[in-house]
Design a protein around this motif. Structure first.
Motif, PDB file in Angstrom:
ATOM      1  N   SER A   1      50.186  32.535  39.408  1.00 13.27           N
ATOM      2  CA  SER A   1      49.249  33.500  38.946  1.00 13.27           C
ATOM      3  C   SER A   1      49.482  34.790  39.956  1.00 13.27           C
ATOM      4  N   ALA A   2      49.047  35.989  39.667  1.00  9.25           N
ATOM      5  CA  ALA A   2      49.170  37.022  40.369  1.00  9.25           C
ATOM      6  C   ALA A   2      48.123  37.227  41.315  1.00  9.25           C
TER       7      ALA A   2
ATOM      8  N   SER B   1      47.702  42.699  41.232  1.00 15.63           N
ATOM      9  CA  SER B   1      48.007  43.263  39.971  1.00 15.63           C
ATOM     10  C   SER B   1      47.897  44.788  40.074  1.00 15.63           C
TER      11      SER B   1
ATOM     12  N   ARG C   1      48.348  48.477  37.975  1.00 14.84           N
ATOM     13  CA  ARG C   1      48.685  48.793  36.519  1.00 14.84           C
ATOM     14  C   ARG C   1      48.548  50.328  36.672  1.00 14.84           C
TER      15      ARG C   1
ATOM     16  N   SER D   1      53.511  50.119  38.288  1.00 18.30           N
ATOM     17  CA  SER D   1      52.925  48.918  37.665  1.00 18.30           C
ATOM     18  C   SER D   1      53.848  47.741  38.320  1.00 18.30           C
TER      19      SER D   1
ATOM     20  N   GLU E   1      53.319  43.347  39.282  1.00 19.99           N
ATOM     21  CA  GLU E   1      52.416  42.197  39.752  1.00 19.99           C
ATOM     22  C   GLU E   1      53.163  41.277  40.964  1.00 19.99           C
TER      23      GLU E   1
ATOM     24  N   GLN F   1      53.050  37.666  42.694  1.00 20.60           N
ATOM     25  CA  GLN F   1      52.517  36.557  42.675  1.00 20.60           C
ATOM     26  C   GLN F   1      52.074  35.715  43.942  1.00 20.60           C
TER      27      GLN F   1
ATOM     28  N   CYS G   1      57.006  40.179  48.443  1.00 21.90           N
ATOM     29  CA  CYS G   1      57.579  41.274  47.808  1.00 21.90           C
ATOM     30  C   CYS G   1      57.893  42.367  48.755  1.00 21.90           C
TER      31      CYS G   1
ATOM     32  N   GLN H   1      43.154  39.303  44.509  1.00 21.61           N
ATOM     33  CA  GLN H   1      42.594  38.156  44.047  1.00 21.61           C
ATOM     34  C   GLN H   1      41.483  37.988  45.214  1.00 21.61           C
TER      35      GLN H   1
END
Length: 398
Positions: A2-3, A6, A8, A48, A50, A52, A57, A88
């Motif tokens: 799951s991210a 995120s 956007r 945009s 994500e 994880q 990254c 998160q």
């Protein structure tokens, strides 16, 4: 998975009253046109992406491309002008674009830590106290914060330097202190803004290796800014390449090298070292391209080496000069010292080009690639030559 982060449709515009600049962005105006019209600088445009949990990254790009501007938005150092930036926090996601001051302080102190390019060590504090500083800000007692700080100094190999002042350490050692400080916070997410760029190449390479080893142990989510493509390819789980404040391409390192989306990315990756990124699957010659004689497939006609498969595609036997070859199944725990000249190695298609070359050098033979369903291809000298010369792999007839 799951991210952990995120992002956007994110815009970051620097200046007061940024709405006119945002309106011009919506109209499709360029960064320069917006600067000329409003005096505002577009740091990030319509990003945009994500990230994880547990991945590294890497944000890549030339100077001024927007990579650091995007990174600093993740912990609120750069305010979000438009869009969402979700980070998160336990079982929920916090939108850093509109959270209040208390929430922002909570996220910075418990969820997101940052490692700076210039180390940002306090010269009047000892190495130990520098590592423990963030824990002190959290209100943790002296004994506990020093215990945790020493634990992280041991992890980066600097426990014997705990009482020293920062100026008594080399640049590489100071950067390790910065890493230890970030890890001591036990944050889920680490932001790293070109942390190794000021270091000598040998020290830089060593710290990259150490970061990967620490990541294997701690499994953090890391967003890492770099302008060095080889560094990005080495450490990144995914890479996002930026140009003029926009994310141009985001994907796995191997995918970006093999399938650049435009001329800018193609030029960006043109001179990369393939040893650091390409896998066996991208290099191999497929079984359907090998020369066959009845049930035998050619490994090397000049050496009179062959192998055979059963109807299910599993390896039956292999020979050279009519003598059977010793077979070795390559595993993650395998060592080159296990191999002898003339050993035929069977490996996963996910083996790295560097490791496959080392096996080829050790054994003097090609490397067979096998999945659960059976053999899928072979790595021979021509496959390695094609990769080193930047050719398109596996497209020529054998």
């Amino acid at each position: 998975m799951s991210a952990a982060v995120s992002i956007r449709n994110l815009d970051v515009v620097f200046g007061n009253n940024v709405q006119p600049a945002l309106d011009l962005l919506k109209q499709g105006k360029t960064r320069q046109e917006i600067i000329d019209a409003t005096g505002h600088v577009v740091g990030v445009q319509d990003a945009s992406i994500e990230v994880q949990r547990g991945e590294i990254c890497v944000l890549m790009g030339l100077s001024g491309s927007g990579k650091s501007s995007l990174l600093r938005a993740v912990n609120g150092l750069n305010p979000v002008s438009r869009g969402e930036l979700l980070v998160q926090d336990g079982e929920q996601m916090v939108n850093m674009a509109n959270c209040d001051a208390n929430t922002l302080r909570h996220m910075r102190s418990t969820r997101v830590s940052m490692v700076f390019q210039k180390f940002a060590l306090m010269p009047w504090l000892s190495v130990l106290d520098n590592v423990a500083f963030g824990l002190e800000m959290q209100g943790i007692g002296k004994a506990e914060r020093q215990r945790r700080a020493m634990e992280k100094l041991e992890m980066v190999g600097l426990d014997e330097w705990a009482s020293k002042l920062p100026h008594e350490l080399s640049g590489g050692m100071q950067q390790r202190v910065g890493l230890a400080r970030a890890f001591a916070m036990d944050s889920d997410i680490l932001l790293m803004d070109e942390p190794f760029s000021a270091l000598d190449p040998l020290i830089r390479n060593q710290l990259q290796d150490e970061l990967l080893e620490l990541q294997r142990k701690l499994n953090k989510t890391i967003i890492f800014v770099s302008h060095d493509l080889d560094e990005a390819l080495k450490i990144g789980t995914h890479i996002a390449i930026m140009e003029s404040a926009r994310i141009i391409q985001h994907g796995r390192p191997e995918d970006i090298v093999l399938n650049p989306c435009n001329e800018y990315v193609r030029n960006f990756v043109a001179h990369t070292n393939p040893l650091n990124v390409l896998k066996g699957r991208s290099l191999m010659t497929g079984l359907d391209q090998l020369e066959r004689l009845d049930e035998m497939l050619v490994l090397n006609r000049e050496e009179n080496s062959w192998f055979s498969l059963d109807p299910q595609g599993q390896l039956l036997s292999a020979s050279r000069q009519q003598q059977p070859l010793q077979l070795h199944q390559w595993e993650s725990s395998s060592s080159l010292s296990d191999l002898n000249e003339g050993t035929l190695v069977v490996a996963s298609p996910d083996i790295s080009m560097r490791q496959a070359l080392e096996i080829r050098y050790q054994t003097g033979l090609p490397v067979l690639l096998r999945e659960a369903s059976g053999l899928v291809g072979v790595l021979r000298d021509r496959d390695f030559y094609h990769a080193l010369l930047g050719k398109h792999f596996g497209t020529e007839a054998v």
